[in-house]
Design an enzyme around this catalytic site. Structure first.
Site, short mmCIF file in Angstrom:
data_model
loop_
_atom_site.label_atom_id
_atom_site.label_comp_id
_atom_site.label_asym_id
_atom_site.label_seq_id
_atom_site.Cartn_x
_atom_site.Cartn_y
_atom_site.Cartn_z
CB CYS A 1 16.79 -10.10 -32.37
SG CYS A 1 15.62 -10.19 -31.00
CG LEU B 1 -1.99 -1.14 1.18
CD1 LEU B 1 -2.93 -1.01 2.37
CD2 LEU B 1 -2.78 -1.19 -0.12
CG HIS B 2 5.38 1.82 0.39
ND1 HIS B 2 5.42 0.59 -0.22
CD2 HIS B 2 6.59 2.40 0.16
CE1 HIS B 2 6.61 0.44 -0.79
NE2 HIS B 2 7.32 1.51 -0.58
NE ARG B 3 5.95 -1.60 -4.39
CZ ARG B 3 5.75 -2.54 -3.47
NH1 ARG B 3 5.46 -2.21 -2.23
NH2 ARG B 3 5.81 -3.81 -3.78
CB CYS C 1 20.72 -13.24 7.67
SG CYS C 1 20.09 -14.70 6.84
CB CYS D 1 12.30 -8.27 -33.35
SG CYS D 1 13.88 -7.50 -32.98
CB CYS E 1 10.03 -4.18 -4.74
SG CYS E 1 10.21 -3.27 -6.29
#
Lengths: 536, 112
Positions: A382, A177-179, A493, A385, A302
């Protein structure tokens, strides 16, 4: 006498009516003549600009033009009396009330509501009526309704993109919710797509919202993307980024791709212009820029690396902006019946603008924060493409392309023997009674949030860069004056990965004493021992 | 004039920047001033290929070399920018460095 005067009055009234009607007839002939002239001019103008005035609503616009002429002031200027029929029956001229009445269907290209809602962008040369009509007829797909997709979808819906598809299989969590600005405390636990549809409906109910409540897969990507004109990659992993790019190349869709992590963001418009594979004038795809996927261990989410809300927000807003630019300028047209998006040229036979691909880098804490760099053109070899492309619609839909295997997976780290590890419950019984050095290898910002009593902070990011001897010296220095803790070390950790690496490194360097790690890290500590331990 | 006035020419000052997380491998410093020799021992001018080795040997503080270099080039997922252009537009690792050049190493991001 009485009868005669009545007849005279009747004659006078009839003469007046005839005079009035003849005046109306003259007015109508003037209007007709002027309307015909304007029709001719509009037609000639339309020919000159070739599409400047869409054929489907030329009729309505001409009708509006001829109504303006009927205003009384205009007739006065021309020296023709603006008389109004006194008798009952059908008015010969449209009354001013009809002109200003609410727009009836088809009279204006946009509805009364749309003129008001989009007025602030309609008066810009860069959007204007044509741009708004293109936005209205456009179908845009937002893949991923998270930190990028939320602001992107909000601006696209606000701008009046006619159809907005949303793809996501996740549910809303409080840490989003912060973003992720479309979701709210009330929609925690609900599917992100449904949460977003709820918000976007409230923002602009004129937009046709299409929910796709699952993650994109190679089997579903082509079918879903084919009915849209442009795609935004708002996902968070290389597997989906390669998949979306491949599908956009196969279907000829422009792709606006962005990403963000910590304090930085990146933005690229790919496959723009969206030429068929092998056409060197098309824009590069994701594989042209990144032919090989990054090592799986270098991919940081994230959740692991952290993200500043407005940083990912900026990138999502820029994606919406780039998409609006592509659509409003008419650079690409609507998807045709084959699902391909064709380019639209404002003038016949004019060569399209050549691809000038760029990458926008945003670094919130650098100065200057933005940097735009030139990217390469399409790669001649590629896999997606080029003329030698090996990725086909069949290889996608059959599932023979394994994007997960291509990008690699990080399996949970398990490099220690069972006797070198200790579970959270077991440690909770030992950690007060048995003397030992408690080494917390999280970053200082993590350590500051919460730490166990007596823990020493030595970030793994510092340890990993050092030779083993230097690491031993660090531990010796940090434990000076704490000899009563003995020589046994327990390493903790966040999740129990870095702690294993630290144990291995300490042992390899020759630490004199037992070295173990806390299995599952402090997350396991919270789950098994201390439910009040901060969950970040 | 400058080339003829000093044997081997003047040293080449350049700016090297790391972004997208690569700075974590270089002491968490984004911007570095680096001065390269004008001529290498084999008589050639320093190019990007030389710079990569130079950075690993002199500037990198992290032991995990493969987070930056793989198979004698930058690892997949890292873009090299020569004066704000993809290095593939400038001759890739054969590009010979000029005084005042800015070389940026960008690790691609995936979060969203």
């Amino acid at each position: 006498m009485y009868q005669t005067s009545e007849i005279d009055a009747n004659i006078a009234r009839l003469r007046q009516q005839i005079a009035g009607t003849e005046a109306h007839l003259r007015q109508l002939k003037v209007q007709l003549s002027r309307a015909e002239q304007q029709a001719k001019e509009a037609h000639d103008l339309g020919q000159t600009y070739d599409g400047g005035h869409p054929v489907e609503w030329q009729a309505e616009t001409l009708a509006a033009l001829s109504q303006k002429i009927g205003s009384s002031s205009r007739l006065h200027e021309d020296g023709i009396p603006a008389t109004t029929p006194q008798h009952s029956g059908e008015p010969l001229l449209l009354s001013s009330g009809d002109v200003s009445s609410p727009s009836s269907k088809g009279r204006w290209p946009l509805s009364t509501e749309e003129y008001r809602r989009y007025g602030r962008q309609l008066i810009l040369h860069e959007v204007g009526l044509q741009g708004q009509l293109r936005l209205k007829s456009a179908k845009v797909l937002v893949v991923g309704v998270g930190g990028l997709g939320c602001p992107a979808a909000a601006y696209l819906a606000g701008a009046g993109v006619g159809t907005l598809g949303l793809v996501d299989g996740d549910t809303v969590e409080v840490s989003n919710l912060h973003r992720q600005i479309l979701h709210s405390t009330n929609t925690i636990g609900i599917g992100k797509v449904d949460s977003a549809v709820d918000y976007l409906n409230g923002l602009n109910s004129l937009v046709n919202l299409i929910p796709h409540r699952a993650h994109l897969t190679p089997q579903t990507a082509l079918e879903i993307i084919s009915s849209y004109d442009a795609v935004l990659d708002c996902t968070d992993h290389p597997t989906s980024r390669y998949l979306i790019s491949d599908a956009c190349v196969l279907l000829g869709k422009p792709l606006v791709s962005a990403s963000a992590l910590r304090t930085e963001g990146q933005l690229m418009a790919l496959n723009m212009p969206p030429k068929p594979p092998g056409d060197a004038s098309g824009g590069p795809c994701y594989r042209c820029v990144f032919p090989k996927p990054p090592p799986a261990e270098s991919v940081v989410s994230c959740g692991e690396g952290g993200i500043v809300g407005p940083v990912v927000g900026v990138m999502g807003v820029l994606q919406a902006l780039e998409t609006i630019k592509i659509i409003a300028t008419g650079t690409v047209d609507r998807a045709d019946s084959n699902g391909k998006t064709s380019e639209m040229h404002s003038k016949a036979n004019e060569a399209p603008a050549p691809a000038s691909p760029s990458l926008l880098l945003f670094s919130a804490f650098s100065s200057p924060p933005f940097r735009s760099v030139r990217l390469r053109l399409r790669r001649t070899n590629c896999a997606s493409c080029s003329a030698q492309a090996t990725i086909t619609e069949a290889s996608l839909t059959s599932g023979s392309l394994d994007y997960v295997a291509f990008c690699g997976v990080t399996s949970p780290l398990d490099i220690l023997a069972p006797h070198e590890r200790i579970g959270a419950s077991e440690y909770s019984k030992l950690y007060r009674s048995s003397p030992h050095i408690l080494l917390d290898v999280r970053e200082p910002v993590h350590f500051e949030l919460s730490s166990l009593p007596g823990a020493i902070n030595l970030p793994w990011s510092e340890c990993v860069a050092k030779p083993g001897e230097a690491l031993l010296q660090d531990v010796e220095r940090l434990t000076q004056g704490r000899e009563d803790e003995g020589r046994d070390v327990l390493v903790v950790c966040r999740l129990g990965n870095d702690s294993q690496l630290a144990v291995a490194k300490l042992k390899q360097a020759g630490w004199q004493g037992a070295v173990k790690d806390l299995r599952g890290g402090l997350r396991a500590w919270r789950q098994e021992v201390d439910p009040d331990w901060p969950d970040y | 004039m400058a080339e003829s006035s000093a044997p081997g020419g003047y040293p080449i000052p350049i700016t090297v920047e790391f972004t997208g997380g690569l700075e974590l491998l270089f002491g968490n410093e984004r911007k570095h001033k680096v001065v390269l020799p004008a001529r290498l021992e084999n008589g050639s001018s320093p190019n990007i290929s030389f710079l990569l080795g130079y950075l690993v040997d002199n500037l990198m503080q992290d032991e995990r070399k493969d987070m930056f270099i793989m198979e004698d080039s930058v690892r997949p997922g890292v873009l090299v920018l020569i004066n704000d252009a993809d290095w593939e537009l400038e001759g890739e690792d054969a590009y010979e460095l000029q005084a005042g050049d800015t070389i940026v190493f960008v690790s691609t991001l995936h979060g969203g």
